[in-house]
Design a protein around this motif. Structure first.
Motif, PDB file in Angstrom:
ATOM      1  N   GLY A  56      -1.772  17.088   6.129  1.00  0.00           N
ATOM      2  CA  GLY A  56      -3.126  17.388   5.688  1.00  0.00           C
ATOM      3  C   GLY A  56      -3.785  18.356   6.642  1.00  0.00           C
ATOM      4  N   VAL A  57      -4.380  19.423   6.105  1.00  0.00           N
ATOM      5  CA  VAL A  57      -5.014  20.450   6.930  1.00  0.00           C
ATOM      6  C   VAL A  57      -6.361  20.837   6.327  1.00  0.00           C
ATOM      7  N   GLY A  58      -7.247  21.329   7.180  1.00  0.00           N
ATOM      8  CA  GLY A  58      -8.553  21.813   6.745  1.00  0.00           C
ATOM      9  C   GLY A  58      -9.038  22.894   7.684  1.00  0.00           C
ATOM     10  N   ALA A  59     -10.170  23.494   7.354  1.00  0.00           N
ATOM     11  CA  ALA A  59     -10.657  24.655   8.108  1.00  0.00           C
ATOM     12  C   ALA A  59     -11.275  24.295   9.451  1.00  0.00           C
ATOM     13  N   GLY A  60     -11.657  22.994   9.658  1.00  0.00           N
ATOM     14  CA  GLY A  60     -12.312  22.578  10.906  1.00  0.00           C
ATOM     15  C   GLY A  60     -13.820  22.636  10.771  1.00  0.00           C
ATOM     16  N   LEU A  66      -5.491  13.436   8.021  1.00  0.00           N
ATOM     17  CA  LEU A  66      -6.640  13.513   7.102  1.00  0.00           C
ATOM     18  C   LEU A  66      -7.838  14.137   7.821  1.00  0.00           C
ATOM     19  N   VAL A  67      -7.914  15.389   8.038  1.00  0.00           N
ATOM     20  CA  VAL A  67      -6.864  16.380   8.015  1.00  0.00           C
ATOM     21  C   VAL A  67      -6.885  17.105   9.355  1.00  0.00           C
ATOM     22  N   TYR A  68      -5.739  17.719   9.746  1.00  0.00           N
ATOM     23  CA  TYR A  68      -5.726  18.516  10.968  1.00  0.00           C
ATOM     24  C   TYR A  68      -6.754  19.637  10.862  1.00  0.00           C
ATOM     25  N   TRP A 114       0.850  -1.190   0.000  1.00  0.00           N
ATOM     26  CA  TRP A 114       0.000   0.000   0.000  1.00  0.00           C
ATOM     27  C   TRP A 114       0.887   1.241   0.000  1.00  0.00           C
ATOM     28  N   HIS A 115       0.308   2.355  -0.470  1.00  0.00           N
ATOM     29  CA  HIS A 115       1.093   3.576  -0.601  1.00  0.00           C
ATOM     30  C   HIS A 115       1.243   4.327   0.713  1.00  0.00           C
ATOM     31  N   GLY A 116       0.151   4.452   1.475  1.00  0.00           N
ATOM     32  CA  GLY A 116       0.206   5.297   2.652  1.00  0.00           C
ATOM     33  C   GLY A 116      -0.780   4.900   3.726  1.00  0.00           C
ATOM     34  N   VAL A 117      -0.639   5.582   4.874  1.00  0.00           N
ATOM     35  CA  VAL A 117      -1.524   5.406   6.026  1.00  0.00           C
ATOM     36  C   VAL A 117      -1.954   6.798   6.465  1.00  0.00           C
ATOM     37  N   TRP A 118      -3.265   7.019   6.559  1.00  0.00           N
ATOM     38  CA  TRP A 118      -3.820   8.328   6.918  1.00  0.00           C
ATOM     39  C   TRP A 118      -4.580   8.232   8.233  1.00  0.00           C
ATOM     40  N   ILE A 119      -4.493   9.283   9.029  1.00  0.00           N
ATOM     41  CA  ILE A 119      -5.169   9.336  10.326  1.00  0.00           C
ATOM     42  C   ILE A 119      -6.021  10.608  10.400  1.00  0.00           C
ATOM     43  N   ALA A 120      -7.299  10.444  10.747  1.00  0.00           N
ATOM     44  CA  ALA A 120      -8.205  11.591  10.884  1.00  0.00           C
ATOM     45  C   ALA A 120      -7.968  12.314  12.203  1.00  0.00           C
ATOM     46  N   ASP A 121      -8.263  13.612  12.208  1.00  0.00           N
ATOM     47  CA  ASP A 121      -8.021  14.453  13.381  1.00  0.00           C
ATOM     48  C   ASP A 121      -9.337  14.750  14.092  1.00  0.00           C
ATOM     49  N   HIS A 122      -9.709  13.866  15.024  1.00  0.00           N
ATOM     50  CA  HIS A 122     -10.886  14.092  15.853  1.00  0.00           C
ATOM     51  C   HIS A 122     -10.605  13.598  17.267  1.00  0.00           C
ATOM     52  N   PHE A 123     -11.400  14.100  18.210  1.00  0.00           N
ATOM     53  CA  PHE A 123     -11.216  13.761  19.614  1.00  0.00           C
ATOM     54  C   PHE A 123     -12.358  12.923  20.179  1.00  0.00           C
ATOM     55  N   MET A 124     -13.444  12.831  19.404  1.00  0.00           N
ATOM     56  CA  MET A 124     -14.646  12.134  19.863  1.00  0.00           C
ATOM     57  C   MET A 124     -15.518  11.834  18.654  1.00  0.00           C
TER      58      MET A 124
END
Length: 293
Positions: A103-107, A73-75, A28-38
């Motif tokens: 990876g970043v986003g507006a939230g 995916l994504v901060y 596989w090419h990559g591993v992505w992690i989402a940015d959430h707390f709950m």
């Protein structure tokens, strides 16, 4: 088309690490992690279900798992000062020996902001703030000293050392809004990410191309990534709340080909519908066998 795995952070760390290691060992090419707390409100998930923090996870995976790229995916921009994000990104790039994608986003997730007392401005202000944050992040990661005197962020003759090993460290923006956010992607991103089926991805990719033309940028410079819930050799959810693909192996193969035809450079597979343990690894192996890279 490359293929990457997205292990949900709402599972034990040992399971996340197993999925990342299996991806590394099987091409596989990559591993992505989402940015959430709950969990998000209204998803039918236990609101007390544990969720691991993304910045710690990408650092741990980067240290423990070889070869694959690792990314966020994504901060959410509202959660951390952009100068802190830049320093985190540079450090993880050293931990991974140059395999990190920021990876970043507006939230967006309302309950996290409400519970933690974090300001979540209206979408217009949020995007204004995000653009300023990008100036801070790109400046700190790619210049010796950075000054940004904005409405939302102010950094003065600021440094971020050591710099990332990658020059430049790629910045991916998660965005779906066609008027403003895809314009921000055209102006600032090395990579773009959104949810969607192939027809929607193709449409939004065309919008992005037009923003690139307006910004005087070659659209081929921006890597296109996308994801959908994925079912391998099983029944699709009857009323999915998110885009979904697969089901039968024949349909899965057709969906994968459609994403490639839509111009997707990297397809990201959430592991939530792939099962657990040996069943998950079998599903991952099937997916990997169906994708040409």
């Amino acid at each position: 088309m490359r293929i990457s795995i997205w292990p949900g952070a709402g599972q034990p760390y040992a399971d996340v690490l197993e999925a990342a290691r299996h991806a590394s060992e099987t091409g596989w090419h990559g591993v992505w992690i989402a940015d959430h707390f709950m969990p998000n409100d209204g998803t039918g998930t236990d609101p007390l279900h544990p969720v691991l923090e993304a910045g710690s996870l990408v650092a741990a995976i980067g240290a423990a798992v070889p070869r694959v790229r690792v990314g966020t995916l994504v901060y959410g921009n509202t959660y951390r000062h952009p100068a802190v994000v830049a320093n985190m990104a540079a450090t993880v790039d050293h931990i991974t020996r140059g395999r990190f994608t920021l990876g970043v986003g507006a939230g967006w997730q309302i309950n996290e902001h409400e519970q933690y007392g974090i300001d979540l401005p209206p979408i217009g202000k949020r995007i204004d703030r995000f653009v300023e944050a990008l100036l801070v992040i790109k400046g700190l990661l790619r210049s010796g000293r950075t000054t940004v005197d904005g409405e939302h962020y102010r950094v003065t003759d600021a440094v971020c050392e050591p710099k990332p090993l990658q020059d430049p460290l790629p910045i991916m923006i998660g965005a779906k809004g066609e008027q403003r956010m895809l314009r921000v992607v055209a102006e600032h991103a090395d990579m773009w990410n959104t949810w969607g089926r192939p027809d929607l991805i193709a449409h939004k990719s065309g919008v992005l191309d037009r923003h690139c033309a307006s910004a005087g940028r070659n659209p081929t410079e921006i890597i296109r990534t996308a994801q959908a819930l994925t079912v391998v050799d099983g029944d699709l959810p009857p009323h999915p709340s998110m885009p979904v693909m697969g089901g039968s192996r024949r349909q899965l193969q057709a969906d994968l080909a459609a994403y490639e035809a839509a111009g997707v450079d990297e397809l990201i597979i959430p592991d939530g519908l792939l099962g657990s343990g040996a069943a998950k690894f079998k599903a991952m192996d099937t997916l990997r066998s169906l994708v040409r890279d």
